[in-house]
Scaffold this motif. Structure first.
Motif, PDB file in Angstrom:
ATOM      1  N   LYS A   1      40.561  32.429 -50.440  1.00 38.27           N
ATOM      2  CA  LYS A   1      41.127  33.121 -49.629  1.00 38.27           C
ATOM      3  C   LYS A   1      40.989  32.975 -48.205  1.00 38.27           C
ATOM      4  N   CYS A   2      39.561  33.049 -47.926  1.00 37.98           N
ATOM      5  CA  CYS A   2      38.887  33.184 -46.327  1.00 37.98           C
ATOM      6  C   CYS A   2      38.058  31.889 -46.056  1.00 37.98           C
TER       7      CYS A   2
ATOM      8  N   CYS B   1      35.476  30.370 -50.403  1.00 34.22           N
ATOM      9  CA  CYS B   1      36.444  31.252 -51.027  1.00 34.22           C
ATOM     10  C   CYS B   1      37.816  30.859 -50.806  1.00 34.22           C
TER      11      CYS B   1
ATOM     12  N   MET C   1      33.514  38.834 -48.753  1.00 34.95           N
ATOM     13  CA  MET C   1      34.591  39.568 -48.204  1.00 34.95           C
ATOM     14  C   MET C   1      35.823  40.009 -49.379  1.00 34.95           C
ATOM     15  N   HIS C   2      35.677  39.303 -50.366  1.00 34.46           N
ATOM     16  CA  HIS C   2      36.819  39.468 -51.175  1.00 34.46           C
ATOM     17  C   HIS C   2      36.095  39.826 -52.823  1.00 34.46           C
TER      18      HIS C   2
ATOM     19  N   CYS D   1      33.074  36.196 -53.366  1.00 36.61           N
ATOM     20  CA  CYS D   1      33.051  35.878 -51.939  1.00 36.61           C
ATOM     21  C   CYS D   1      32.505  37.307 -51.415  1.00 36.61           C
TER      22      CYS D   1
END
Ligand SMILES: [Zn+2]
Length: 66
Positions: free
Chosen positions: A22-23, A20, A8-9, A6
């Motif tokens: 998470k997001c 992702c 962002m992650h 990801c």
């Protein structure tokens, strides 16, 4: 052999493309991501734009704290 991660992650690593966990952002191939980072880091204009954005964000945060 590669993994999808990801933007962002960095800790999210899956063997298949997809959102992702998470997001929900679309995962990018790890090597493609490194290529993009290298590309951005090799561009002086992009570096100065990133620096200006960071400076603006810091200045904004400091004004909010007052
Ligand atoms: Zn994410």
């Amino acid at each position: 052999m590669g993994a999808f991660t990801c933007p962002m992650h960095g800790d999210v690593r899956l063997s298949d493309a997809g959102p992702c966990p998470k997001c929900g952002m679309t995962l990018v191939h790890e090597e493609a991501r490194f290529r993009l980072v290298r590309h951005l880091a090799s561009n002086p204009l992009m570096l100065s734009v990133m620096f200006a954005l960071m400076f603006a964000a810091m200045a904004g945060a400091m004004m909010l704290m007052r």
